[in-house]
Design an enzyme around this catalytic site. Structure first.
Site, PDB file in Angstrom:
ATOM      1  N   TYR A 135      -8.236 -27.894  23.330  1.00 55.28           N
ATOM      2  CA  TYR A 135      -8.032 -29.075  24.163  1.00 55.28           C
ATOM      3  C   TYR A 135      -8.593 -28.902  25.580  1.00 55.28           C
ATOM      4  O   TYR A 135      -8.337 -29.714  26.461  1.00 55.28           O
ATOM      5  CB  TYR A 135      -6.539 -29.432  24.243  1.00 55.28           C
ATOM      6  CG  TYR A 135      -5.935 -29.909  22.929  1.00 55.28           C
ATOM      7  CD1 TYR A 135      -6.693 -29.985  21.761  1.00 55.28           C
ATOM      8  CD2 TYR A 135      -4.604 -30.282  22.852  1.00 55.28           C
ATOM      9  CE1 TYR A 135      -6.145 -30.405  20.560  1.00 55.28           C
ATOM     10  CE2 TYR A 135      -4.040 -30.713  21.650  1.00 55.28           C
ATOM     11  CZ  TYR A 135      -4.817 -30.761  20.509  1.00 55.28           C
ATOM     12  OH  TYR A 135      -4.265 -31.185  19.324  1.00 55.28           O
ATOM     13  N   LYS A 192      -4.068 -19.314  12.165  1.00 56.99           N
ATOM     14  CA  LYS A 192      -4.910 -19.471  10.977  1.00 56.99           C
ATOM     15  C   LYS A 192      -5.911 -18.333  11.007  1.00 56.99           C
ATOM     16  O   LYS A 192      -7.125 -18.515  10.938  1.00 56.99           O
ATOM     17  CB  LYS A 192      -5.580 -20.858  11.016  1.00 56.99           C
ATOM     18  CG  LYS A 192      -6.328 -21.239   9.763  1.00 56.99           C
ATOM     19  CD  LYS A 192      -5.453 -21.441   8.546  1.00 56.99           C
ATOM     20  CE  LYS A 192      -6.310 -21.681   7.316  1.00 56.99           C
ATOM     21  NZ  LYS A 192      -5.549 -21.596   6.063  1.00 56.99           N
ATOM     22  N   ASP A 225      -0.940 -23.752   7.645  1.00 56.62           N
ATOM     23  CA  ASP A 225      -0.813 -24.622   6.467  1.00 56.62           C
ATOM     24  C   ASP A 225       0.448 -24.292   5.676  1.00 56.62           C
ATOM     25  O   ASP A 225       1.206 -25.180   5.268  1.00 56.62           O
ATOM     26  CB  ASP A 225      -2.077 -24.549   5.589  1.00 56.62           C
ATOM     27  CG  ASP A 225      -2.630 -23.146   5.415  1.00 56.62           C
ATOM     28  OD1 ASP A 225      -2.107 -22.210   6.050  1.00 56.62           O
ATOM     29  OD2 ASP A 225      -3.587 -22.971   4.635  1.00 56.62           O
ATOM     30  N   ASP A 249       0.670 -28.949  18.703  1.00 56.71           N
ATOM     31  CA  ASP A 249       0.639 -30.415  18.770  1.00 56.71           C
ATOM     32  C   ASP A 249       0.985 -31.004  17.406  1.00 56.71           C
ATOM     33  O   ASP A 249       1.814 -31.907  17.276  1.00 56.71           O
ATOM     34  CB  ASP A 249      -0.780 -30.836  19.206  1.00 56.71           C
ATOM     35  CG  ASP A 249      -0.875 -32.310  19.544  1.00 56.71           C
ATOM     36  OD1 ASP A 249       0.168 -32.972  19.635  1.00 56.71           O
ATOM     37  OD2 ASP A 249      -2.015 -32.792  19.720  1.00 56.71           O
ATOM     38  N   ASP A 253       4.842 -32.821  15.796  1.00 59.01           N
ATOM     39  CA  ASP A 253       5.015 -34.188  15.286  1.00 59.01           C
ATOM     40  C   ASP A 253       5.696 -34.141  13.915  1.00 59.01           C
ATOM     41  O   ASP A 253       6.567 -34.956  13.608  1.00 59.01           O
ATOM     42  CB  ASP A 253       3.666 -34.922  15.168  1.00 59.01           C
ATOM     43  CG  ASP A 253       3.359 -35.761  16.406  1.00 59.01           C
ATOM     44  OD1 ASP A 253       3.815 -35.386  17.498  1.00 59.01           O
ATOM     45  OD2 ASP A 253       2.678 -36.805  16.281  1.00 59.01           O
TER      46      ASP A 253
END
Ligand code: ATP
Length: 355
Positions: A135, A192, A225, A249, A253
């Site tokens: 970001y 990851k 994942d 992020d 959610d």
């Protein structure tokens, strides 16, 4: 000099302008010793004079305030979203608010879309790196508009940035309890690293090095994942999760969905020893803005988080208890099953904390 805590308030856009006044009303009703100063940063200001952040804006916030309470940014009239980027990402990076802390708690079983999950089963916190990763807006576009177009989005991971967020997570685990009073025990690092080996390697090495300093705290690792699947299949096992900017992020959610939706989730953007910024997890939600239907509880719980950070713990606890009671009584907005409007839900909490 006043002993009152100085709070900068930036409601921003969309439902931010509706939910933040409810949070302020509740803080005033609970009698917290604070002074508010409002800032008009947001889409209206940008459209009027093209200013996103005044030249000394961030310096003023850092110098003159103990905390910053923010609503949300984003407005369909500003297609580039430049103001949101400059204000929100600017605050996080230029004020170096490196730890994004998002508690995930279930106030009532009826709010969770999963079967057989009780409030005692969902009490974890996600600590998201807030200043690096993908970001940072580093990269570029080459041959734009042609069939050969190339876009590069860089993923920045520094040893300093990774180490301080991992250390923050271990310190948080060591010094915070769960809602039932039991100690927090475990830090899980989510990455990851099997596919993103360079950045993942740095996170892995740093996690192991910092963990060695906190022998009493258990450690765990999950790929992002697998973590998403586990969060839906059985979120009971999570305690403290630390991860990078983008994964944080996304998984917060998902976690907000488990606690009743975006309208219920609170967050803090922290830099220990400095003015920190607090914002509900949701965005400006243009489709529901201006209708008095947005849920103000995420913003009100965010206000409680801010007060607790400012050592106003009694006031914070009173606000959290009032929200819990309102949820159990179904005195809520319609997104979580009630029939109140935004203002009426705010009034309900203000009345409870004033009594
Ligand atoms: P951002 O990228 O700025 O975080 P977003 O695209 O994730 O924003 P939001 O603006 O947070 O999206 O909202 C998405 C949808 O979630 C809204 O359109 C609305 O339906 C719902 N929502 C978000 N916040 C609330 C709220 N406080 N009360 C009720 N519904 C909400």
């Amino acid at each position: 000099m006043s002993a009152k805590k100085r709070i900068a308030v930036i409601p921003g856009d969309g439902i931010g302008k509706e939910v933040i006044p409810q949070a302020i009303k509740v803080i005033e009703a609970v009698g917290a010793a604070v002074d508010f100063t409002s800032f008009d940063w947001g889409a209206d200001r940008y459209l009027a004079d093209k200013v996103t952040v005044p030249p000394d804006g961030f310096a003023t916030l850092a110098r003159d305030f103990d905390a910053i309470l923010v609503g949300a940014f984003g407005d369909p009239r500003v297609v580039s979203n430049i103001h949101a980027k400059e204000i929100l990402l600017g605050m996080r990076t230029k004020m170096d608010l490196y730890a994004n802390v998002r508690p995930v708690r279930l106030l009532d079983a009826s709010l969770c879309p999963l079967k057989n999950i009780e409030p005692k089963d969902l009490d974890f916190v996600v600590i998201r790196e807030n200043t690096e990763g993908v970001y940072g807006d580093l990269g570029g576009v080459f041959k734009q508009g042609t069939p050969d177009e190339v876009a590069i989005q860089e993923d920045i991971n520094t040893r300093k940035g990774v180490e301080r967020i991992i250390r923050y997570a271990f310190d948080y685990c060591a010094s915070n309890k769960k809602l039932d009073g039991s100690p927090r025990k475990r830090v899980l690092m989510c990455d990851k690293s099997n596919a993103m080996t360079h950045a993942g390697g740095l996170w892995q090495r740093t996690f192991q090095a910092v963990a060695a300093e906190y022998k009493q705290i258990e450690t765990q690792h999950m790929y992002v994942d697998a973590l998403c699947m586990q969060m839906v299949r059985d979120p009971r096992s999570f305690d403290v999760i630390v991860t990078n900017n983008m994964f944080g992020d996304i998984i917060t959610d998902l976690a907000a969905g488990l606690q009743g939706g975006l309208g219920m989730a609170a967050s803090g953007n922290l830099r220990p020893g400095h003015a920190s910024m607090f914002e509900p997890v949701h965005g400006s939600a243009p489709p529901i803005a201006g209708k008095n239907i947005a849920n103000p509880f995420g913003a009100i719980l965010t206000a409680a988080m801010m007060l607790s950070q400012l050592a106003l713990d009694a006031e914070a606890e009173k606000i959290e208890a009032a929200v819990l009671e309102a949820v159990r009584q179904k005195k809520t907005t319609s997104d979580i099953g009630g029939a109140l409007g935004t203002r009426e839900a705010g009034d309900c909490i203000a009345k409870k904390v004033a009594s």
